[in-house]
Design an enzyme around this catalytic site. Structure first.
Site, PDB file in Angstrom:
ATOM      1  N   GLY A  39       4.873  -4.461   9.115  1.00  0.00           N
ATOM      2  CA  GLY A  39       4.491  -3.296   8.317  1.00  0.00           C
ATOM      3  C   GLY A  39       3.679  -3.645   7.088  1.00  0.00           C
ATOM      4  O   GLY A  39       3.631  -2.856   6.145  1.00  0.00           O
ATOM      5  N   GLY A  42      13.141  -1.266   6.982  1.00  0.00           N
ATOM      6  CA  GLY A  42      12.413  -0.388   6.071  1.00  0.00           C
ATOM      7  C   GLY A  42      11.472   0.548   6.802  1.00  0.00           C
ATOM      8  O   GLY A  42      11.281   0.444   8.024  1.00  0.00           O
ATOM      9  N   VAL A  43      10.836   1.422   6.044  1.00  0.00           N
ATOM     10  CA  VAL A  43      10.002   2.462   6.645  1.00  0.00           C
ATOM     11  C   VAL A  43       8.679   1.908   7.164  1.00  0.00           C
ATOM     12  O   VAL A  43       8.156   2.382   8.181  1.00  0.00           O
ATOM     13  CB  VAL A  43       9.759   3.614   5.646  1.00  0.00           C
ATOM     14  CG1 VAL A  43       8.942   3.156   4.448  1.00  0.00           C
ATOM     15  CG2 VAL A  43       9.084   4.796   6.334  1.00  0.00           C
ATOM     16  N   ASP A  44       8.101   0.920   6.505  1.00  0.00           N
ATOM     17  CA  ASP A  44       6.778   0.431   6.895  1.00  0.00           C
ATOM     18  C   ASP A  44       6.792  -0.206   8.283  1.00  0.00           C
ATOM     19  O   ASP A  44       5.951   0.108   9.131  1.00  0.00           O
ATOM     20  CB  ASP A  44       6.266  -0.568   5.855  1.00  0.00           C
ATOM     21  CG  ASP A  44       6.121   0.046   4.474  1.00  0.00           C
ATOM     22  OD1 ASP A  44       5.746   1.226   4.391  1.00  0.00           O
ATOM     23  OD2 ASP A  44       6.389  -0.664   3.485  1.00  0.00           O
ATOM     24  N   CYS A  88      11.580 -13.033  -0.831  1.00  0.00           N
ATOM     25  CA  CYS A  88      11.437 -12.852   0.614  1.00  0.00           C
ATOM     26  C   CYS A  88      12.753 -13.037   1.353  1.00  0.00           C
ATOM     27  O   CYS A  88      13.323 -14.125   1.376  1.00  0.00           O
ATOM     28  CB  CYS A  88      10.411 -13.849   1.138  1.00  0.00           C
ATOM     29  SG  CYS A  88      10.147 -13.778   2.911  1.00  0.00           S
ATOM     30  N   SER A 121      12.272  -4.721   9.714  1.00  0.00           N
ATOM     31  CA  SER A 121      13.027  -5.181   8.552  1.00  0.00           C
ATOM     32  C   SER A 121      14.151  -4.237   8.160  1.00  0.00           C
ATOM     33  O   SER A 121      15.004  -4.587   7.347  1.00  0.00           O
ATOM     34  CB  SER A 121      12.080  -5.337   7.365  1.00  0.00           C
ATOM     35  OG  SER A 121      11.570  -4.062   6.974  1.00  0.00           O
ATOM     36  N   CYS A 176       6.557 -17.725   3.019  1.00  0.00           N
ATOM     37  CA  CYS A 176       7.440 -17.138   4.024  1.00  0.00           C
ATOM     38  C   CYS A 176       6.636 -16.473   5.145  1.00  0.00           C
ATOM     39  O   CYS A 176       6.993 -16.571   6.321  1.00  0.00           O
ATOM     40  CB  CYS A 176       8.368 -16.123   3.361  1.00  0.00           C
ATOM     41  SG  CYS A 176       9.680 -15.516   4.423  1.00  0.00           S
TER      42      CYS A 176
END
Length: 299
Positions: A129, A17-19, A202, A15, A105
């Site tokens: 994530g 992002g970090v996760d 989302c 995405s 989603c």
């Protein structure tokens, strides 16, 4: 260790992002054959107020894939997202229910269209994530469990997944706490290790739901009444309110109820699409009576 019984070919939904970045890193570390895909689901080209940083997210996701030495793809799912999520959201509010786009989603996009794409491309699993856990049961099926981090658990948002979808899902960060995820990101020197978490509809980014809805659903003002029919105020449109809402409807709480710590204010308890009316009642009244005795709750 998350539930991944053997080495597999995995497509990670990156995405930006970090996760999801850490999810990819852990899979690579464990020896899986990993590729990354960014789901391009929405471009705010209709002038809706708000920040939809999809271009930056793509670049961040690409940088993560590069740092891990894995293939990166941008997968255009815009048409599917509009058909399956945006239309669901708009029609839900128009018809008087409060949709849940994030839950929908995950079933329709991440583990729906995206999973179908992955399987067609020869992948065995899709990884994300999410802070949730997957367990293989004795009969070979899979179950979704709460994430280990009680502050980040996202199992609710996966609650509509089918057994087939769960069987192909992997959640590498589900056994971890958020601070641990950040530490792993730093250990891998991931370019998003310090990136702030984002929250929003989302895939729509930081777009206020009211601004999004106003672009598609016309405001239709109407009365706010109590259970006796007394008019207490005017609302801007039923689609801008939801059951249980205690703030933002413009109806002040009776002073005698405000003195009671756990019975503050009014809850919105029902609405009439035909009459464009919101009915509200003090919480003290609601706790002592079945709402269905006097009117229909539409959602």
């Amino acid at each position: 260790m998350f539930d991944a019984p053997r080495m597999a070919k995995v497509l990670v939904g990156l995405s930006g992002g970090v996760d999801s970045a850490v999810a990819a890193a852990l899979l690579v570390e464990q020896g899986h054959e990993v590729a990354a895909g960014y789901m391009k689901n929405w471009i705010n080209d209709e002038g809706i107020p708000g920040d939809c940083p999809w271009e930056q997210d793509i670049e961040d996701a690409r940088a993560v894939a590069s740092s891990l030495g894995i293939e990166f793809r941008v997968i255009d799912l815009i048409d599917s997202y509009r058909d399956r999520i945006v239309e669901y959201l708009i029609e839900g509010y128009r018809s008087g229910i409060t949709p849940n786009p994030d839950v929908w989603c995950n079933r329709e996009m991440k583990f729906g269209v995206f999973l179908d794409y992955a399987l067609a491309q020869g992948f065995e699993h899709v990884a994300t994530g999410h802070y949730a856990r997957r367990r293989t049961l004795s009969d070979g099926s899979a179950a979704i469990l709460r994430g280990a981090d009680p502050n980040k658990d996202q199992s609710y948002f996966l609650s509509l997944m089918t057994r087939r979808q769960a069987a192909h899902a992997l959640f590498p960060t589900g056994e971890m706490l958020k601070p641990e995820v950040r530490e792993v990101a730093r250990r891998f020197n991931l370019p998003v290790a310090e990136k702030k978490d984002s929250q929003g509809i989302c895939f729509l980014g930081q777009v206020k739901m009211s601004d999004f809805l106003r672009h598609y659903v016309a405001d239709t003002p109407g009365e706010i009444v109590d259970l006796s029919g007394k008019v207490l105020g005017e609302h801007r449109g039923l689609h801008l309110y939801t059951l249980g809402q205690r703030k933002g409807h413009g109806v002040a709480s009776p002073r005698e109820i405000c003195r009671r710590a756990r019975e503050l204010g009014f809850d919105r308890v029902a609405r009439s699409i035909e009459r464009q009316v919101i009915e509200v009642a003090p919480l003290a009244f609601m706790r002592g009576r079945s709402l269905n005795d006097s009117f229909i709750i539409l959602d």
